[in-house]
Design a protein around this motif. Structure first.
Motif, PDB file in Angstrom:
ATOM      1  N   LYS A  40     -13.054   2.590 -17.376  1.00 12.77           N
ATOM      2  CA  LYS A  40     -12.350   2.353 -16.112  1.00 12.77           C
ATOM      3  C   LYS A  40     -12.810   3.405 -15.100  1.00 12.77           C
ATOM      4  CE  LYS A  40      -9.435   0.614 -13.203  1.00 12.77           C
ATOM      5  NZ  LYS A  40      -9.608  -0.752 -12.715  1.00 12.77           N
ATOM      6  N   PRO A  89     -12.185   3.481  -7.806  1.00 13.13           N
ATOM      7  CA  PRO A  89     -12.907   3.684  -6.538  1.00 13.13           C
ATOM      8  C   PRO A  89     -12.342   4.899  -5.801  1.00 13.13           C
ATOM      9  CG  PRO A  89     -12.048   1.452  -6.714  1.00 13.13           C
ATOM     10  CD  PRO A  89     -11.416   2.250  -7.792  1.00 13.13           C
ATOM     11  N   THR A  90     -13.151   5.394  -4.855  1.00 15.85           N
ATOM     12  CA  THR A  90     -12.710   6.537  -4.053  1.00 15.85           C
ATOM     13  C   THR A  90     -11.429   6.174  -3.317  1.00 15.85           C
ATOM     14  OG1 THR A  90     -15.033   6.919  -3.715  1.00 15.85           O
ATOM     15  CG2 THR A  90     -13.532   8.211  -2.346  1.00 15.85           C
ATOM     16  N   LYS A  91     -10.546   7.134  -3.221  1.00 18.46           N
ATOM     17  CA  LYS A  91      -9.278   6.883  -2.530  1.00 18.46           C
ATOM     18  C   LYS A  91      -9.543   6.530  -1.068  1.00 18.46           C
ATOM     19  CE  LYS A  91      -5.930   9.439  -5.182  1.00 18.46           C
ATOM     20  NZ  LYS A  91      -5.044  10.582  -5.232  1.00 18.46           N
ATOM     21  N   ASN A  92      -8.739   5.659  -0.545  1.00 17.24           N
ATOM     22  CA  ASN A  92      -8.896   5.304   0.865  1.00 17.24           C
ATOM     23  C   ASN A  92      -7.529   5.279   1.530  1.00 17.24           C
ATOM     24  OD1 ASN A  92      -7.652   2.743   0.239  1.00 17.24           O
ATOM     25  ND2 ASN A  92      -9.618   2.125  -0.595  1.00 17.24           N
ATOM     26  N   ASN A  93      -7.549   5.237   2.840  1.00 22.34           N
ATOM     27  CA  ASN A  93      -6.250   5.034   3.488  1.00 22.34           C
ATOM     28  C   ASN A  93      -6.157   3.581   3.941  1.00 22.34           C
ATOM     29  OD1 ASN A  93      -7.197   4.661   6.162  1.00 22.34           O
ATOM     30  ND2 ASN A  93      -7.228   6.854   6.513  1.00 22.34           N
ATOM     31  N   PHE A  94      -5.009   3.202   4.481  1.00 21.63           N
ATOM     32  CA  PHE A  94      -4.775   1.785   4.738  1.00 21.63           C
ATOM     33  C   PHE A  94      -5.753   1.184   5.735  1.00 21.63           C
ATOM     34  CE2 PHE A  94      -2.698  -1.852   6.734  1.00 21.63           C
ATOM     35  CZ  PHE A  94      -2.455  -2.598   5.597  1.00 21.63           C
ATOM     36  N   PHE A  95      -6.143   1.954   6.724  1.00 22.08           N
ATOM     37  CA  PHE A  95      -6.986   1.395   7.780  1.00 22.08           C
ATOM     38  C   PHE A  95      -8.476   1.583   7.523  1.00 22.08           C
ATOM     39  CE2 PHE A  95      -2.879   2.216   9.826  1.00 22.08           C
ATOM     40  CZ  PHE A  95      -2.615   0.945  10.285  1.00 22.08           C
ATOM     41  N   ILE A 112       3.471   3.448   9.017  1.00 23.50           N
ATOM     42  CA  ILE A 112       2.275   2.605   9.234  1.00 23.50           C
ATOM     43  C   ILE A 112       2.647   1.380  10.068  1.00 23.50           C
ATOM     44  CG2 ILE A 112       0.380   1.312   8.135  1.00 23.50           C
ATOM     45  CD1 ILE A 112       0.708   3.043   5.650  1.00 23.50           C
ATOM     46  N   ARG A 148      -0.626   2.645  -6.559  1.00 22.14           N
ATOM     47  CA  ARG A 148      -1.000   3.869  -5.850  1.00 22.14           C
ATOM     48  C   ARG A 148       0.067   4.951  -6.021  1.00 22.14           C
ATOM     49  NH1 ARG A 148      -0.118   4.786  -0.168  1.00 22.14           N
ATOM     50  NH2 ARG A 148      -1.276   6.613   0.470  1.00 22.14           N
ATOM     51  N   LYS A 195     -11.398   2.128   4.696  1.00 26.56           N
ATOM     52  CA  LYS A 195     -11.767   2.110   3.282  1.00 26.56           C
ATOM     53  C   LYS A 195     -13.155   2.722   3.107  1.00 26.56           C
ATOM     54  CE  LYS A 195      -8.602  -1.349   2.159  1.00 26.56           C
ATOM     55  NZ  LYS A 195      -8.076  -2.296   1.300  1.00 26.56           N
ATOM     56  N   TYR A 228       0.819  -1.215   0.000  1.00 23.27           N
ATOM     57  CA  TYR A 228       0.000   0.000   0.000  1.00 23.27           C
ATOM     58  C   TYR A 228       0.858   1.273   0.000  1.00 23.27           C
ATOM     59  CZ  TYR A 228      -3.075   3.641   1.877  1.00 23.27           C
ATOM     60  OH  TYR A 228      -3.759   4.809   2.068  1.00 23.27           O
ATOM     61  N   GLN A 255      -5.414  -0.795  -6.878  1.00 21.57           N
ATOM     62  CA  GLN A 255      -5.433   0.502  -6.190  1.00 21.57           C
ATOM     63  C   GLN A 255      -4.235   0.643  -5.262  1.00 21.57           C
ATOM     64  OE1 GLN A 255      -9.332   0.954  -4.251  1.00 21.57           O
ATOM     65  NE2 GLN A 255      -8.801   3.118  -4.434  1.00 21.57           N
ATOM     66  N   ASN A 256      -3.809  -0.482  -4.673  1.00 21.41           N
ATOM     67  CA  ASN A 256      -2.669  -0.458  -3.767  1.00 21.41           C
ATOM     68  C   ASN A 256      -1.355  -0.465  -4.521  1.00 21.41           C
ATOM     69  OD1 ASN A 256      -4.309  -0.533  -1.541  1.00 21.41           O
ATOM     70  ND2 ASN A 256      -4.157  -2.746  -1.281  1.00 21.41           N
TER      71      ASN A 256
END
Lengths: 396, 277
Positions: free
Chosen positions: B26, B29-35, A315, A396, B37, A305, A392-393
C-alpha cells in the motif's frame, strides 16, 4: 435500494435528534423569518410615525421679510423657523443636524411675484436624510397652488388655457404583479439561501460528523457499499434542505396570517392568498428538489474531505457567495427569464419563482430549469461519489 | 467474564486459511489539500509512515493472529485493507475465500470490526444502533431479535438499551460496541488496538471477547503494541516495522528464536535488527 432506505431512516432519526440541526433547519426559518419581517415593518411604521409627528427645524435666510411664505410657514405648528444671515449658516446647521431643512428667499421675492414673474425659493437639505425635504416641498406646494389660482383669475384665464395636455396614468399591472416586482426577487432569495444553509448543516453533520465521531470505520466495514451510504445521506440532506425552504415560505405565510389587518393591507393578504396556491407550492418544491441535490452534490466532497465541523465550515464559507450572487442576479432590474438564464443554476430557480409570484407565465422555462438542475444535480452527485470513494478523503 | 461465554455460535468455516494476505503493498499518495492536489511521487512512498511493503501472512480459524509493531508501522493500514476500507496498491487479500477487491460486500458481511476508539452514534439508543447494523447486515427480524436478546442479556445491556448512547459510561459504550461487532455472528473478527485508551475493566472485557472468539473457532486478527496482551492471547504473530514484515510465524517459534528473552526484548531486538540494516 433497501440499504439506501436503511441508511436514510437511521440518518433522518439521527439528525432529527440534533438540536443544532433542528435549530437551523426548522426553528430559524419558521420563526425567525416572521420575526425579522415583523421587526422590519414595525420599525418602518414607527420611524414613519415618528417623522410625521416631529416638528421640522427650518433655518431660513429671508431677505424679503413679510412675504407670503413667511406667514404660512410660521403659522404651521409642525415647523419651527429660525432665521439666519447667510447661506453658509444654512448649510452648516443642516450638516451639524441643528436644522432639518433650509430655505432662501431673495429680497425681490414679493416684487417678482407681484409683477407676475417667477420668484425663486431655494430649498436646502441633506439627501442622507431627506424625509423633511418632501415635507417642506409639500408645504411649499400647498402655498403655491392658491397663488397660481389667484394669478389665473387675475389674468382671466382658466387652468385649461395653460395646460396644453394633461397626463393620466393607468397602471395595468395587477396588485399581484406589483407584489411580484417588489417581493418576487426577495422571496426566492430567502428560500434558496435557507435551503443552502439547511443543506450545508446537514451535509456537514452527515459526512464530516461521521468522521469526527469516529463511526465512519464501523460503517465502512458493514456490508453496504459507499454509493448506498452516500445516497442515503444525500437523501436526508435533500429532505432537510427542502423542508427548510418550505418552512421559510411557511414562516412568511405565518407572519401574514398573524399580522394581517394590523400592519398589512387587506389587499396584500388577498394577493398572497392568490399567489400561494397548491400548484405554486408544488412547482417550487419540484424545482427545489434538484437544486438541493445540486447543493448537496457540491457540499458532499467538502464534507467528506474535512476532518471536523470547523474545517468543513471554513472551506464551505466562500461557497456562500456562489449561492448568493446568482440568487441576487434575479433581483436585478432587466434580468429576465430566457433561454440563457433558465440554464444558470440558482438564478433560474429565483427567476422562475419571481415570475410565478408576479403571475407571469414561465412555460417552457420552468421545464428547462427543472431539467438543467437535474443534470447539474446528477453531475454533482457523480463528482461527490468520486470524492466519497476516495479513501484518502474518507479516512483522512 | 463468564457473561461472555456462549456469546457466539461455533464458526463452521471450511477454510483453513480464513484470511490470506499475499504480497500486500500500500502506497499512499502525497497529501493534498481540498483545492490543490499534488501529483504522487511514488519513489518517496515506501519510507512513509503507515505504508505497507510486500506483506504476506495467513490467519486460521480458531487461532488468534496478532499484528505487532510500533506506531506507524502499518498495522492499521493492513487491517483496513483486510476489512475493505482501503484498496491495496498491489497484492491480494482474501477473507473466507472472497477477494477484498472483487467482492468487498461479501467480505464485509463475514467480518466484525472493532477498535479501541470505535465511535458510536451518540444520539441513538443501543436498541436503535444495533437494529441499524443488523439491518445493514441483512438479518431477518427473528434472527435479529434472538441475537440481540442473547447478546444484551450476556452483556447486561437491557438496563440501558433505551438510553441515548451519548449519556452512557465508557464501559457501557464498549458493551454496545461489542454487540454491534457481533450482532451478525461474523466468522472473522478484526480488532485494531482494541484496548487502546480503555480502562482496565473495559479492556478486560475485550480480552475476554477475543478469547471467546477463539473458543468458538472464529478467526481473530488483532493489532497491538501492548506486549502483555500479545503474550496472553496470540497463537500466531507477525511483526511489522516501517511497512515491512519482520517476522511471521507461530508465537512458539518466535519464543524459541529469541531464547530466554522476554517478548518485549525479543520485539525490540527484531525491530532494532531492522534499524541496523
Amino acid at each position: 435500494m433497501k440499504k439506501i432506505f436503511i441508511v436514510y431512516k437511521k440518518e433522518l432519526l439521527d439528525v432529527l435528534r440534533d438540536k443544532r440541526t433542528l435549530r437551523t433547519t426548522i426553528l430559524i426559518p419558521t420563526l425567525l423569518m416572521p420575526l425579522i419581517l415583523f421587526v422590519i415593518i414595525k420599525i418602518q411604521v414607527l420611524v414613519g410615525e415618528h417623522n410625521d409627528q416631529k416638528v421640522m427645524r427650518l433655518i431660513w435666510l429671508n431677505e424679503n421679510k413679510g412675504n407670503v411664505l413667511e406667514k404660512s410657514l410660521q403659522s404651521d405648528t409642525m415647523i419651527k423657523v429660525t432665521f439666519c444671515n447667510n447661506i453658509q449658516q444654512i448649510k452648516d446647521s443642516i450638516r451639524a443636524e441643528k436644522a432639518d431643512a433650509g430655505l432662501f428667499t431673495a429680497n425681490d421675492f414679493t416684487s417678482r411675484m407681484d409683477s407676475n414673474m417667477t420668484s425663486k425659493v431655494q430649498v436646502f437639505y441633506n439627501s442622507k436624510d431627506d424625509v423633511f425635504k418632501s415635507r417642506l416641498l409639500m408645504n411649499l406646494e400647498k402655498i403655491k397652488m392658491p397663488l397660481v389660482q389667484q394669478r389665473l383669475m387675475k389674468l382671466n384665464l382658466s387652468e385649461e388655457k395653460i395646460t396644453p395636455f394633461k397626463i393620466e396614468e393607468h397602471d395595468i399591472a395587477s396588485t399581484q404583479e406589483i407584489f411580484g416586482k417588489l417581493f418576487g426577487g426577495f422571496l426566492p432569495y430567502i428560500f434558496i439561501l435557507y435551503s443552502f444553509m439547511g443543506c450545508m448543516m446537514l451535509t456537514v453533520d452527515l459526512f464530516t460528523g461521521e468522521k469526527e465521531r469516529g463511526t465512519i470505520e464501523t460503517l465502512l466495514t458493514s456490508p453496504v457499499n459507499r454509493l448506498q451510504i452516500m445516497f442515503g445521506k444525500i437523501a436526508v440532506a435533500v429532505t432537510g434542505a427542502t423542508l427548510t425552504a418550505v418552512l421559510s415560505i411557511s414562516g412568511i405565510l405565518l407572519f401574514v396570517k398573524l399580522f394581517s389587518g394590523n400592519d398589512i393591507p387587506v389587499e396584500l393578504i388577498k394577493v398572497i392568498g392568490q399567489i400561494f396556491t397548491p400548484i405554486f407550492i408544488v412547482k417550487v418544491i419540484v424545482m427545489l428538489l434538484p437544486l438541493t441535490v445540486f447543493f448537496s452534490g457540491i457540499l458532499t466532497p467538502i464534507a467528506t474531505y474535512a476532518k471536523n465541523y470547523r474545517e468543513a465550515t471554513s472551506i464551505i464559507a466562500p461557497f456562500n457567495f456562489l449561492v448568493i450572487l446568482p440568487a441576487m442576479m434575479a433581483m436585478m432590474p432587466g434580468i429576465k427569464l430566457n433561454l440563457i438564464t433558465s440554464f444558470i443554476p440558482i438564478t433560474n430557480v429565483a427567476l422562475c419563482t419571481k415570475y410565478m409570484v408576479a403571475g407571469d407565465k414561465v412555460g417552457i422555462y420552468w421545464w428547462i430549469t427543472f431539467a438543467s438542475l437535474l443534470v447539474y444535480g446528477s453531475l454533482a452527485v457523480v463528482f461527490s461519489y468520486r470524492q466519497f470513494s476516495n479513501e484518502q478523503n474518507i479516512l483522512r | 467474564m463468564k457473561c461472555l461465554e456462549n456469546l457466539f455460535y461455533f464458526s463452521n468455516s471450511n477454510f483453513s486459511k480464513m484470511i490470506s494476505v499475499q504480497h500486500l503493498v500500500k502506497i499512499f499518495p502525497t497529501k493534498n489539500n481540498f483545492f490543490f492536489k499534488k501529483k504522487t511521487d511514488e519513489s518517496e512512498m515506501p519510507s512513509r509512515a503507515n505504508s505497507v511493503d510486500d506483506i504476506s501472512f495467513e490467519c486460521k480459524p480458531g487461532k488468534i493472529f496478532s499484528l505487532l509493531g510500533p506506531n506507524g508501522a502499518g498495522k492499521t493500514t493492513t487491517l483496513r485493507m483486510i476489512s475493505t476500507m482501503l484498496k491495496p496498491t498491489s497484492g491480494i487479500v482474501t477473507v473466507a475465500g472472497f477477494d477484498t477487491q472483487k467482492n468487498p460486500e461479501e467480505v464485509r458481511s463475514k467480518i466484525g470490526f472493532l477498535t479501541g476508539s470505535t465511535g458510536l452514534y451518540a444520539r441513538l439508543t443501543p436498541n436503535e444502533m444495533i437494529k441499524y447494523f443488523a439491518d445493514l447486515n441483512g438479518l431477518d427480524d427473528v434472527t435479529f431479535k434472538r441475537r440481540k436478546d442473547e447478546l444484551f442479556t450476556m452483556l447486561d445491556v437491557h438496563s440501558f438499551a433505551n438510553k441515548r448512547i451519548g449519556t452512557l459510561s465508557t464501559g457501557m459504550k464498549q458493551k454496545v460496541s461489542i454487540v454491534r461487532t457481533m450482532i451478525h455472528d461474523p466468522e472473522v473478527v478484526v480488532f485494531d488496538e482494541p484496548t487502546s485508551g480503555l480502562d482496565v475493566i473495559t479492556a478486560a472485557n475485550i480480552i475476554e471477547l477475543i478469547r471467546q472468539c477463539k473458543a468458538k473457532n472464529k478467526t481473530v486478527i488483532f493489532s497491538s503494541h501492548i506486549m502483555e496482551e500479545v503474550n496472553l492471547l496470540c497463537d500466531d504473530l507477525a511483526i511489522i516495522h516501517n511497512g515491512k514484515l519482520k517476522f511471521n510465524g507461530s508465537m512458539e517459534d518466535f519464543r524459541l528464536q529469541h531464547g530466554n528473552h522476554s517478548l518485549t526484548e525479543a520485539f525490540i531486538e527484531t525491530v532494532q535488527n531492522d534499524l541496523k540494516i
